[in-house]
Structure formats: structure tokens, C-alpha cells
Design an enzyme around this catalytic site. Sequence first.
Site, short mmCIF file in Angstrom:
data_model
loop_
_atom_site.label_atom_id
_atom_site.label_comp_id
_atom_site.label_asym_id
_atom_site.label_seq_id
_atom_site.Cartn_x
_atom_site.Cartn_y
_atom_site.Cartn_z
N ASP A 180 19.44 -0.27 37.30
CA ASP A 180 19.72 1.21 37.50
C ASP A 180 19.61 1.60 38.85
O ASP A 180 19.02 1.26 39.73
CB ASP A 180 18.63 1.88 36.77
CG ASP A 180 19.03 2.36 35.24
OD1 ASP A 180 20.00 2.26 34.92
OD2 ASP A 180 18.12 2.90 34.69
N GLU B 191 24.10 7.10 35.99
CA GLU B 191 24.47 8.35 35.11
C GLU B 191 25.63 9.26 35.47
O GLU B 191 25.39 9.74 36.77
CB GLU B 191 23.04 8.97 35.02
CG GLU B 191 21.81 7.96 34.48
CD GLU B 191 20.72 8.65 34.16
OE1 GLU B 191 20.36 9.88 34.56
OE2 GLU B 191 19.58 7.99 34.23
N SER C 295 13.46 4.26 34.13
CA SER C 295 12.44 4.16 33.24
C SER C 295 11.23 3.55 33.59
O SER C 295 10.12 4.03 33.18
CB SER C 295 12.77 3.84 31.78
OG SER C 295 13.15 2.60 31.73
N GLU D 252 23.29 8.11 25.07
CA GLU D 252 21.81 8.43 24.92
C GLU D 252 21.87 9.64 24.11
O GLU D 252 22.31 10.84 24.78
CB GLU D 252 21.00 8.47 26.22
CG GLU D 252 19.59 8.72 25.96
CD GLU D 252 18.63 8.48 27.26
OE1 GLU D 252 19.14 7.65 28.08
OE2 GLU D 252 17.49 8.68 26.98
N LYS E 62 23.79 0.06 36.60
CA LYS E 62 24.49 1.56 35.82
C LYS E 62 23.89 2.58 36.58
O LYS E 62 23.06 2.58 37.46
CB LYS E 62 23.54 1.19 34.57
CG LYS E 62 23.38 2.46 33.64
CD LYS E 62 22.95 2.20 32.32
CE LYS E 62 21.44 2.47 32.35
NZ LYS E 62 20.83 3.84 32.85
O1 KIV Z 1 16.00 3.62 32.44
C1 KIV Z 1 16.23 3.29 31.41
O2 KIV Z 1 15.54 2.70 30.76
C2 KIV Z 1 17.61 3.99 30.82
C3 KIV Z 1 17.81 3.40 29.10
C4 KIV Z 1 16.94 4.66 28.61
C5 KIV Z 1 18.94 3.62 28.73
O3 KIV Z 1 18.24 4.23 31.44
#
Ligand code: KIV
Length: 265
Positions: A85, A117, A47, A185, A115
Site C-alpha cells: 500500500d 486509494e 491496515s 471495499e 495499491k
Molecule cells: O490496508 C488494507 O489492509 C487494505 C484492505 C482493507 C483492502 O487496504
Amino acid sequence: MTKPVTTITFSERKQVGEKIAMLTAYDFPTAQLIEASPIDAILVGDSVGMAVMGGRDTLSVTMDTMVHHTKMVTKAINTKLVVADLPFLSYQITAEEALHNAGRLVAEAGAHCVKLEGSAAQFGPAIEMILRAGIPVMGHIGLTPQSVHKFGGYRIQGRKEEDRKRLMEEAKGLQEIGCFAIVLECMPPDLAAEITQSLDIPTIGIGAGDQCDGQVLVLHDILGWGQTRFCKSFANVKESMAQAFNDYATEVKNGTFPAEEHTYS
Ligand code: KIV
């Protein structure tokens, strides 16, 4: 001394029913404030591409960008779990690339885990390879922003019965493959509650109701800088900053700043 939050802490919290508070951060001073707060974990989210870099989506965020921001965050952190991420196309091509990129976030940038997706059916080999190298993986299902064009926008997921079933299966698949937690989410709260009750690993919700084992929000949204509907603004930093910029410019222009106390004698 404060006990550091780890992936084991996440699991213990689920067992005793204690909620997990997670927030995104992308830089050193923000991470310093989080380190001094009761927030349990930081997500260096892709994000960053929208919240900080002004993008319309997260798709142009690169590995170098993620390493850059994760490094800034981890410099300030001693006791919080830092999840970084894996950005778009850093894990979708081959499992080897996925491991290489997850390894960069841990070895170069100091993240504790990564993390990604999607489901185990989509990315099983990549998840397994990262886990085999000793890097914990957090899953993320529901509205997965890297698939925004597939969804036709940032829309709630799991309204239809077949989608509910699929999301439940995806959550179970991610638990089975070895993820230590899953972000849910933007899905109906009763579905998030059902998933949460069906899993032994914690769920971290964002726009998924109050029955998840924890919550994650984007920093700029809680500060009143963002516009996410399901987010609560806990401060109005935008207004405070605008006021400060205005006052500073006014004082420079009318000569009241710098005063004597702001000047070397
Ligand atoms: O990138 C991010 O901030 C996220 C959250 C919205 C869970 O993946």
C-alpha cells in the site's frame, strides 16, 4: 516447481473465472505461512497502522513503516504476488513523489506492485507516472480508509444512485488508465457484481459480496483478532494465545517450567 503468481495470473484468473484469494500480512513468519498456503497474493496493507500498531485509523502510517513491513514480508515470498500500500500523503501531493514512493516499495522493499486509494480523476498523473516506470498499480475504491473523515466513519459506500454511478465510473476510469486490478471495499453486493461484470480486469472484494473476482481480508480479522462485521473468523488465535500466556505464566510461577527437557545438561 510452483508457478509464481503475477499480475498476468490475475488477468488469466478473471478470464477463466477462477477466484483470487488475497490476505494481508505485515511480517516474515506470517508471510512464510502464506507462502506455503494456497493463498495467491499478499497485501502489505496500511491496515498495519490499526491491526499491528494500535492506531484508530491508517492515516499516521508512513512510507518508512510500509517499507519496513514490506521488506519483512518479501523475504519470505517466492511464489506469491506482493502488493504494498502507498500510505496517506505518499501519492496525493505530486506525481513525482508518488513515483518516488512507489519505487521505494519495489526497489527497497521488494514489492511487485503498489495499491493506492481513489480514482483516476483524482490521481491520474500519479498513476500514469508509476505505470510508466513499470510498476503495476492496483486501484481501491468504495470505502477508502484514508478518507475516513470525509465519509464520517467506516460506512458502506454506493447506496445512493448517484454514488453507484460515480463508483462505476471510477472503476472504469482505473481500468482505462491501466490498473491491473481494483479493490472494491464495503459496497452493496449488487453494485460490486455490476462493476465486476463491466470490467476486464479483476475486482478484489472486501465487504462487497461474493460476485467479485477475488477476496481480500485483514489477517487479524480472519484469525479472530479483529472485529470487522463482514469478516469471517477462520480461527480463534486470540483465545489460543491468551491460553498460552496464561499457561506459561502459571508454570513459571508454580515451578513446572522449565522442566529437565527444557534445560541444557
Ligand atoms: O490496508 C488494507 O489492509 C487494505 C484492505 C482493507 C483492502 O487496504
